[in-house]
Structures are given as C-alpha cells and as structure tokens.
Scaffold this motif. Structure first.
Motif, PDB file in Angstrom:
ATOM      1  N   ASP A   1      -9.664  -0.111 -10.065  1.00 53.03           N
ATOM      2  CA  ASP A   1      -8.220   1.216 -10.121  1.00 53.03           C
ATOM      3  C   ASP A   1      -9.790   1.994  -9.308  1.00 53.03           C
ATOM      4  O   ASP A   1      -9.224   2.945  -8.395  1.00 53.03           O
ATOM      5  CB  ASP A   1      -7.502   1.187 -11.181  1.00 53.03           C
ATOM      6  N   ASN A   2     -10.766   2.046 -10.388  1.00 54.41           N
ATOM      7  CA  ASN A   2     -11.818   2.981 -10.428  1.00 54.41           C
ATOM      8  C   ASN A   2     -12.905   3.019  -8.998  1.00 54.41           C
ATOM      9  O   ASN A   2     -12.505   4.262  -7.960  1.00 54.41           O
ATOM     10  CB  ASN A   2     -12.487   3.052 -11.002  1.00 54.41           C
ATOM     11  N   LEU A   3     -12.591   1.980  -8.391  1.00 52.21           N
ATOM     12  CA  LEU A   3     -12.743   1.764  -7.417  1.00 52.21           C
ATOM     13  C   LEU A   3     -12.103   2.324  -6.014  1.00 52.21           C
ATOM     14  O   LEU A   3     -11.936   2.936  -4.784  1.00 52.21           O
ATOM     15  CB  LEU A   3     -13.230   0.212  -6.860  1.00 52.21           C
ATOM     16  N   LEU A   4     -10.856   2.328  -6.078  1.00 52.43           N
ATOM     17  CA  LEU A   4      -9.754   2.702  -5.113  1.00 52.43           C
ATOM     18  C   LEU A   4      -9.882   4.102  -5.486  1.00 52.43           C
ATOM     19  O   LEU A   4      -9.137   4.603  -4.342  1.00 52.43           O
ATOM     20  CB  LEU A   4      -8.643   1.898  -5.433  1.00 52.43           C
ATOM     21  N   GLU A   5      -9.168   4.808  -6.274  1.00 54.02           N
ATOM     22  CA  GLU A   5      -9.549   6.451  -7.004  1.00 54.02           C
ATOM     23  C   GLU A   5     -10.549   6.569  -5.840  1.00 54.02           C
ATOM     24  O   GLU A   5     -10.436   7.498  -5.448  1.00 54.02           O
ATOM     25  CB  GLU A   5      -9.409   6.658  -8.004  1.00 54.02           C
ATOM     26  N   ASP A   6     -11.862   6.827  -5.946  1.00 59.41           N
ATOM     27  CA  ASP A   6     -13.062   6.769  -5.094  1.00 59.41           C
ATOM     28  C   ASP A   6     -12.869   6.764  -3.972  1.00 59.41           C
ATOM     29  O   ASP A   6     -13.249   7.650  -3.136  1.00 59.41           O
ATOM     30  CB  ASP A   6     -14.018   5.728  -5.816  1.00 59.41           C
ATOM     31  N   LEU A   7     -12.171   5.195  -3.042  1.00 53.90           N
ATOM     32  CA  LEU A   7     -12.530   5.705  -2.028  1.00 53.90           C
ATOM     33  C   LEU A   7     -11.172   6.380  -1.647  1.00 53.90           C
ATOM     34  O   LEU A   7     -11.032   7.416  -0.722  1.00 53.90           O
ATOM     35  CB  LEU A   7     -12.140   4.556  -1.454  1.00 53.90           C
ATOM     36  N   GLN A   8      -9.808   6.515  -1.852  1.00 52.96           N
ATOM     37  CA  GLN A   8      -9.178   7.448  -2.023  1.00 52.96           C
ATOM     38  C   GLN A   8      -9.538   9.134  -2.049  1.00 52.96           C
ATOM     39  O   GLN A   8      -9.005   9.638  -1.129  1.00 52.96           O
ATOM     40  CB  GLN A   8      -7.620   7.584  -3.111  1.00 52.96           C
ATOM     41  N   GLN A   9     -10.400   9.399  -3.443  1.00 52.89           N
ATOM     42  CA  GLN A   9     -10.399  10.604  -3.471  1.00 52.89           C
ATOM     43  C   GLN A   9     -11.427  11.085  -2.367  1.00 52.89           C
ATOM     44  O   GLN A   9     -11.767  12.592  -1.526  1.00 52.89           O
ATOM     45  CB  GLN A   9     -10.753  11.083  -4.506  1.00 52.89           C
ATOM     46  N   ALA A  10     -12.539  10.138  -1.675  1.00 53.99           N
ATOM     47  CA  ALA A  10     -13.218  10.525  -0.885  1.00 53.99           C
ATOM     48  C   ALA A  10     -12.726  10.415   1.057  1.00 53.99           C
ATOM     49  O   ALA A  10     -12.963  11.919   1.959  1.00 53.99           O
ATOM     50  CB  ALA A  10     -14.299   9.150  -0.652  1.00 53.99           C
TER      51      ALA A  10
ATOM     52  N   ARG B   1     -17.731   8.660  -5.209  1.00 55.60           N
ATOM     53  CA  ARG B   1     -18.746   8.862  -6.817  1.00 55.60           C
ATOM     54  C   ARG B   1     -19.023   7.588  -6.997  1.00 55.60           C
ATOM     55  O   ARG B   1     -19.921   7.524  -8.200  1.00 55.60           O
ATOM     56  CB  ARG B   1     -17.678   9.856  -7.114  1.00 55.60           C
ATOM     57  N   VAL B   2     -17.912   6.716  -7.013  1.00 56.42           N
ATOM     58  CA  VAL B   2     -18.513   5.387  -7.782  1.00 56.42           C
ATOM     59  C   VAL B   2     -18.878   5.218  -6.805  1.00 56.42           C
ATOM     60  O   VAL B   2     -20.221   3.492  -7.255  1.00 56.42           O
ATOM     61  CB  VAL B   2     -17.198   4.808  -7.556  1.00 56.42           C
ATOM     62  N   CYS B   3     -18.638   4.404  -5.838  1.00 60.48           N
ATOM     63  CA  CYS B   3     -19.838   3.849  -4.008  1.00 60.48           C
ATOM     64  C   CYS B   3     -20.686   4.296  -4.001  1.00 60.48           C
ATOM     65  O   CYS B   3     -20.775   5.161  -4.087  1.00 60.48           O
ATOM     66  CB  CYS B   3     -18.559   3.679  -3.228  1.00 60.48           C
ATOM     67  N   SER B   4     -21.666   3.314  -4.186  1.00 59.46           N
ATOM     68  CA  SER B   4     -23.159   4.254  -3.235  1.00 59.46           C
ATOM     69  C   SER B   4     -23.183   4.028  -1.444  1.00 59.46           C
ATOM     70  O   SER B   4     -23.449   2.495  -1.530  1.00 59.46           O
ATOM     71  CB  SER B   4     -24.189   3.732  -4.410  1.00 59.46           C
ATOM     72  N   PHE B   5     -23.951   5.194  -0.389  1.00 58.56           N
ATOM     73  CA  PHE B   5     -24.354   5.039   0.697  1.00 58.56           C
ATOM     74  C   PHE B   5     -25.481   4.086   0.580  1.00 58.56           C
ATOM     75  O   PHE B   5     -26.325   4.692  -0.475  1.00 58.56           O
ATOM     76  CB  PHE B   5     -24.402   6.495   0.716  1.00 58.56           C
ATOM     77  N   ALA B   6     -26.168   3.130   1.211  1.00 55.50           N
ATOM     78  CA  ALA B   6     -26.951   2.468   0.348  1.00 55.50           C
ATOM     79  C   ALA B   6     -27.436   1.739   2.296  1.00 55.50           C
ATOM     80  O   ALA B   6     -26.605   1.671   3.336  1.00 55.50           O
ATOM     81  CB  ALA B   6     -26.647   1.335  -0.022  1.00 55.50           C
ATOM     82  N   GLU B   7     -28.393   1.562   2.739  1.00 59.73           N
ATOM     83  CA  GLU B   7     -29.105   1.046   3.662  1.00 59.73           C
ATOM     84  C   GLU B   7     -28.600  -0.605   3.778  1.00 59.73           C
ATOM     85  O   GLU B   7     -28.860  -0.810   4.739  1.00 59.73           O
ATOM     86  CB  GLU B   7     -30.665   0.949   4.539  1.00 59.73           C
ATOM     87  N   SER B   8     -28.443  -1.507   2.826  1.00 56.68           N
ATOM     88  CA  SER B   8     -28.595  -2.144   2.987  1.00 56.68           C
ATOM     89  C   SER B   8     -26.783  -3.208   1.632  1.00 56.68           C
ATOM     90  O   SER B   8     -26.899  -2.188   1.236  1.00 56.68           O
ATOM     91  CB  SER B   8     -30.102  -3.843   2.524  1.00 56.68           C
ATOM     92  N   LEU B   9     -26.906  -3.772   2.120  1.00 51.47           N
ATOM     93  CA  LEU B   9     -25.685  -4.339   0.649  1.00 51.47           C
ATOM     94  C   LEU B   9     -26.580  -5.720   0.283  1.00 51.47           C
ATOM     95  O   LEU B   9     -27.049  -6.457   0.679  1.00 51.47           O
ATOM     96  CB  LEU B   9     -24.426  -4.416   2.413  1.00 51.47           C
ATOM     97  N   GLY B  10     -25.121  -5.701  -0.865  1.00 53.09           N
ATOM     98  CA  GLY B  10     -25.184  -7.067  -1.861  1.00 53.09           C
ATOM     99  C   GLY B  10     -25.887  -6.510  -3.274  1.00 53.09           C
ATOM    100  O   GLY B  10     -27.561  -6.459  -2.741  1.00 53.09           O
ATOM    101  N   GLY B  11     -25.373  -6.068  -3.579  1.00 48.01           N
ATOM    102  CA  GLY B  11     -25.082  -6.044  -5.305  1.00 48.01           C
ATOM    103  C   GLY B  11     -24.415  -6.133  -5.698  1.00 48.01           C
ATOM    104  O   GLY B  11     -23.142  -6.324  -5.454  1.00 48.01           O
ATOM    105  N   VAL B  12     -24.541  -5.950  -7.478  1.00 45.51           N
ATOM    106  CA  VAL B  12     -23.299  -5.900  -8.106  1.00 45.51           C
ATOM    107  C   VAL B  12     -22.250  -4.719  -8.185  1.00 45.51           C
ATOM    108  O   VAL B  12     -20.979  -4.750  -8.359  1.00 45.51           O
ATOM    109  CB  VAL B  12     -23.638  -6.173  -9.554  1.00 45.51           C
ATOM    110  N   GLU B  13     -22.884  -3.624  -7.681  1.00 39.96           N
ATOM    111  CA  GLU B  13     -22.060  -2.657  -7.327  1.00 39.96           C
ATOM    112  C   GLU B  13     -21.840  -2.676  -6.250  1.00 39.96           C
ATOM    113  O   GLU B  13     -21.913  -2.658  -5.039  1.00 39.96           O
ATOM    114  CB  GLU B  13     -23.396  -1.321  -7.616  1.00 39.96           C
ATOM    115  N   SER B  14     -20.936  -1.406  -6.046  1.00 39.30           N
ATOM    116  CA  SER B  14     -20.152  -1.623  -4.333  1.00 39.30           C
ATOM    117  C   SER B  14     -20.811  -0.374  -3.436  1.00 39.30           C
ATOM    118  O   SER B  14     -21.400   0.119  -3.850  1.00 39.30           O
ATOM    119  CB  SER B  14     -18.546  -0.832  -4.595  1.00 39.30           C
TER     120      SER B  14
END
Length: 120
Positions: A102-111, A51-64
C-alpha cells in the motif's frame, strides 16, 4: 522472493487502472514491472516526486528501484533500435521491493499525480 513477486503482482494490477499510465508490462512472475507514463505526464517530475521508491542506475535490491531505460541502461543503443523495441522516454522500469504494498502504491500514485503537465 514471495513478497517481491506478490508486491509486483499487486502493483501491476493497480497501475493498469491509474490515470497517467498508458500500458503496464508484467510477465506475471518475479518482481520486475515496466510501464509507460502517458505523454501528458513529465517523467522527470514523476521521478522527483517519488518518496518510497528510489531512482537508481541499476536494479536488484530489497528496496523498490526505478530506472528509465531510454536514458540509462539502453542509452548507447541507436535510437531507432530503442524505439523499435518500445524503449521510449516514457518507459519506466520498476524493480519492486519488499516495502508495504500500500505504501508503494500510494507513492506511485502521488508521484504520477504530481507529474501531470499543466494545460496552459
């Protein structure tokens, strides 16, 4: 860059302790992490659950951003070479962004929890 690296360090330490993660790869600098999702977890379901992290084709941005090298960046490499390098279908690559850690961790945990395969 400080937040990028600090968030990655935090997540690398936390991911290593989670059920569903077999191994975390982190050099200790920068904001790139790789980890192996356990075989008892479904990668596609994990990706759909983010929900917070995004599936992407390439990496390198300010978002996860998350990629699966086996089917994206390294797909053209012969499978025997990929496996020899540890590039498996369960390898997840994460470019950690500037969101609250903490938002990143929670997102990864729930996914991850959402991705556990049923035992039928």
């Amino acid at each position: 860059m400080h937040a990028h690296a600090a968030n990655a360090q935090f997540l690398a330490e936390q991911l290593a302790q989670l059920d569903g993660i077999d191994r975390v790869l982190y050099a200790g600098v920068g904001g790139m992490i790789s980890f192996y999702l356990n075989d008892q977890y479904d990668v596609n379901t994990f990706l759909q659950g983010l929900r917070v992290c995004s599936f992407a084709e390439s990496l390198g941005g300010v978002e996860s951003l998350v990629t699966v090298p086996d089917v994206q960046t390294h797909h053209d490499m012969p499978i025997t070479n990929r496996r020899a390098l540890g590039i498996t279908p369960n390898l997840i690559r994460l470019s950690v962004g500037l969101e609250d850690q903490d938002n990143l961790l929670e997102d990864l945990q729930q996914a991850i929890a959402h991705a556990k395969k049923s035992e039928d």
